[in-house]
Design an enzyme around this catalytic site. Structure first.
Site, PDB file in Angstrom:
ATOM      1  N   ASP A  13       0.819  -1.217   0.000  1.00  0.00           N
ATOM      2  CA  ASP A  13       0.000   0.000   0.000  1.00  0.00           C
ATOM      3  C   ASP A  13       0.852   1.265   0.000  1.00  0.00           C
ATOM      4  OD1 ASP A  13      -2.454  -1.574   0.326  1.00  0.00           O
ATOM      5  OD2 ASP A  13      -1.765  -1.893   2.376  1.00  0.00           O
ATOM      6  N   HIS A  41      -4.430  -1.566  -5.677  1.00  0.00           N
ATOM      7  CA  HIS A  41      -3.773  -0.284  -5.877  1.00  0.00           C
ATOM      8  C   HIS A  41      -4.744   0.665  -6.558  1.00  0.00           C
ATOM      9  CE1 HIS A  41      -2.333  -3.269  -8.929  1.00  0.00           C
ATOM     10  NE2 HIS A  41      -2.845  -2.391  -9.753  1.00  0.00           N
TER      11      HIS A  41
END
Length: 428
Positions: A13, A41
Site C-alpha cells: 500500500d 492499488h
C-alpha cells in the site's frame, strides 16, 4: 531502453499504482509478475479514481501494453469483472496479455483459504480469503491448473478431478463443508476460459522480444518486500516473491535484462493483517495518520495499521532488492506535525540493531529507536520542484534518503496524478 522493476519497499500500500502510472506513460509494456487479486492499488486520473486488484496499473495508460505474467495467480472471474468494469468507464482493455503459464485460482481455492484461516484462530495470518495461498500451494505441489489448461477439456477435467479427490475429503471431513462437484467445476472453468482466450499469449517470448528490440518494460510487483515469502516477516507474509528477483521468475525474463530497480516507500509506514510492526502507533497519532492518509485497504476495506517511517526496513529493502531509486509517497500526509519521529535502529532486549534481524523472534521483540525531525505546516501539493519544498520538508526527505542508503528520485505530494516531484529521471 531498459527493463525496470518497481516494487514496494515496506508492507504494501505504498502507492505503487501512482508510481507505476507515472512511469507507465513512458514505457511500452507494464508486466505484473506476482500475487493475485489480494493486491489492491488505486490510480487517480483527473477526477477519476480506479481501484485495481489484478490488472497491472499500466492498463490506464493508452500507450502501454499491460501484461499478467506467469508468476501471477489468476482468478478468471475476478479478472473478467475487472475488465468489464474498466471498459464500462471507457478504458480499452483489448491490449491486455495474460500468460498461458499463469496458474488459476479455482472456486475450491477460495473456500479452502477462508475455512483454514477461520479455523486458525489466534494463529491466523490475516489473508484476504481470495484463494491466493491455496493456489500457490497447488502450484508448488504440482497439482495446479494453468491458464492454458482452460482450453483443453480433457486435461482440465483430469487436473480438477485429481485436485478435488484430496481437497473434498479435507473440506467434508475436517471442515464440515460441502464437497465440490468435479463436472460443475470443470464447466465453470471452461466457460471463463472461452472469455479469457483472446487475451492469452506466450508473454515470456513477447517481453523478451520487446526488450531485445529496444522497448522499455516496467515490471510491477504486487504486495511488498516485507511480505515476501522468503525475505519478509514469515509466516505473516504473502505466498509469492514481490522482491526484485520475482520479476525474473514471474515473467520469464533473465536478470541481465533488468537495468533499474525502483522501491516505493511511504513517508510513514502502514500494514494490513497480522504480524510484527515495530513502529506501529496505538495512540491518537496512529488515528491521525490513518485519517489524514485515508488508510483503508483497497482490496479488503480493512483499516491499516499505521506507524512512523522505519529506516531499518528501508535499508533492508535496498539490500535485498538492489534498489537504484526510491519513490517516496504521501509526504503531504505529514503536513501539520511539529515533530516527526523516524526509526533509525531497533532495541532488541537491550541490544542495538542497525540492520534487520533475520530471526523473526528478535524482530517481534524489536523496539524502535527514534530520531526526531522538525515538521512543516505549508501545503506542498502544488509544489513541483524539490528546492521549492519547505526547508524542514527537504531535510526530512534528505534524512530518509541517507538512512535508506538509496537516492530518493521522486516524491508524492498528494493524491492526484500530477502531485509528484521528479528529483531524478526514473528512465534515463
Amino acid at each position: 531502453m531498459p527493463g525496470i522493476v518497481l516494487i514496494g519497499a515496506q508492507w504494501g500500500d505504498e502507492g505503487k499504482g501512482k508510481a507505476t502510472d507515472l512511469i507507465g506513460t513512458k514505457v511500452d509494456y507494464v508486466a505484473r509478475f506476482n500475487g493475485g487479486n489480494n493486491a489492491g492499488h488505486t490510480v487517480v486520473v483527473g477526477d477519476e479514481s480506479y481501484a485495481l486488484h489484478l490488472l497491472p496499473s499500466g492498463i490506464i495508460s493508452p500507450t502501454a501494453t499491460p501484461v499478467i505474467g506467469n508468476g501471477v495467480v489468476v482468478d478468471p472471474e475476478v479478472l473478467l469483472e475487472e475488465i468489464e468494469g474498466l471498459e464500462s468507464r471507457g478504458i480499452d482493455c483489448s491490449r491486455l496479455l495474460v500468460s498461458e503459464s499463469a496458474h488459476v485460482i479455482a472456486p475450491y481455492h477460495r473456500m479452502i483459504d477462508k475455512v483454514t484461516e477461520r479455523f486458525a484462530g489466534k494463529k491466523k495470518i490475516g489473508t484476504t480469503g481470495r484463494g491466493i495461498g491455496p493456489a500457490y500451494a497447488d502450484k508448488i505441489n504440482r497439482v495446479g491448473i494453468r491458464i492454458a489448461d482452460l482450453f483443453h477439456e480433457d486435461v482440465l477435467r483430469d487436473k480438477v478431478s485429481n485436485a478435488l479427490h484430496q481437497k473434498n475429503q479435507m473440506l467434508v471431513k475436517l471442515y464440515n463443508r460441502r464437497a465440490f462437484d468435479v463436472e460443475a467445476t470443470v464447466q465453470e472453468l471452461l466457460e471463463v476460459g472461452v472469455k479469457l482466450k483472446p487475451y492469452v499469449a506466450n508473454t515470456s517470448l513477447i517481453l523478451n522480444n520487446a526488450l531485445d528490440d529496444g522497448k522499455t518494460v516496467l515490471f510491477e510487483g504486487g504486495q511488498a518486500t516485507m511480505l515476501d515469502i522468503d525475505h519478509g516477516t514469515y509466516p505473516f507474509v504473502t505466498s509469492s516473491n514481490p522482491t526484485a528477483g520475482g520479476a525474473c521468475t514471474g515473467t520469464g525474463v533473465g536478470p541481465t535484462k533488468i537495468d533499474r530497480v525502483i522501491g516505493v516507500s511511504k513517508a510513514y509506514v502502514t500494514r494490513v493483517g497480522e504480524g510484527p510492526f515495530p513502529t506501529e502507533l496505538f495512540d491518537e497519532n496512529g488515528e491521525w495518520l490513518r485519517a489524514q492518509g485515508h488508510e483503508y485497504g483497497v482490496t479488503t476495506g480493512r483499516p491499516r495499521r499505521c506507524g512512523w517511517f522505519d529506516a531499518v526496513v528501508n535499508r533492508y529493502a535496498t539490500q535485498v532488492n538492489g534498489l537504484t531509486d526510491i519513490v517516496l509517497t504521501k509526504l503531504d500526509v505529514l503536513t501539520g506535525l511539529d515533530e516527526i519521529p523516524v526509526c533509525v535502529a531497533y532495541d532488541v532486549n537491550g541490544v542495538r540493531y542497525d540492520d534487520m534481524p533475520t530471526d523473526q523472534s528478535a524482530f517481534a521483540a524489536a523496539k524502535p529507536i527514534y530520531g526526531m525531525m522538525p515538521g512543516w505546516s505549508e501545503d506542498i501539493s502544488q509544489v513541483h520542484a524539490f528546492e521549492d519544498l519547505p526547508q524542514t520538508c527537504q531535510d526530512y526527505v534528505k534524512r530518509l534518503e541517507e538512512l535508506s542508503g538509496c537516492r530518493i528520485s521522486a516524491i508524492g505530494t498528494g493524491p492526484q496524478r500530477d502531485h509528484i516531484i521528479e528529483v531524478h529521471s526514473l528512465l534515463d
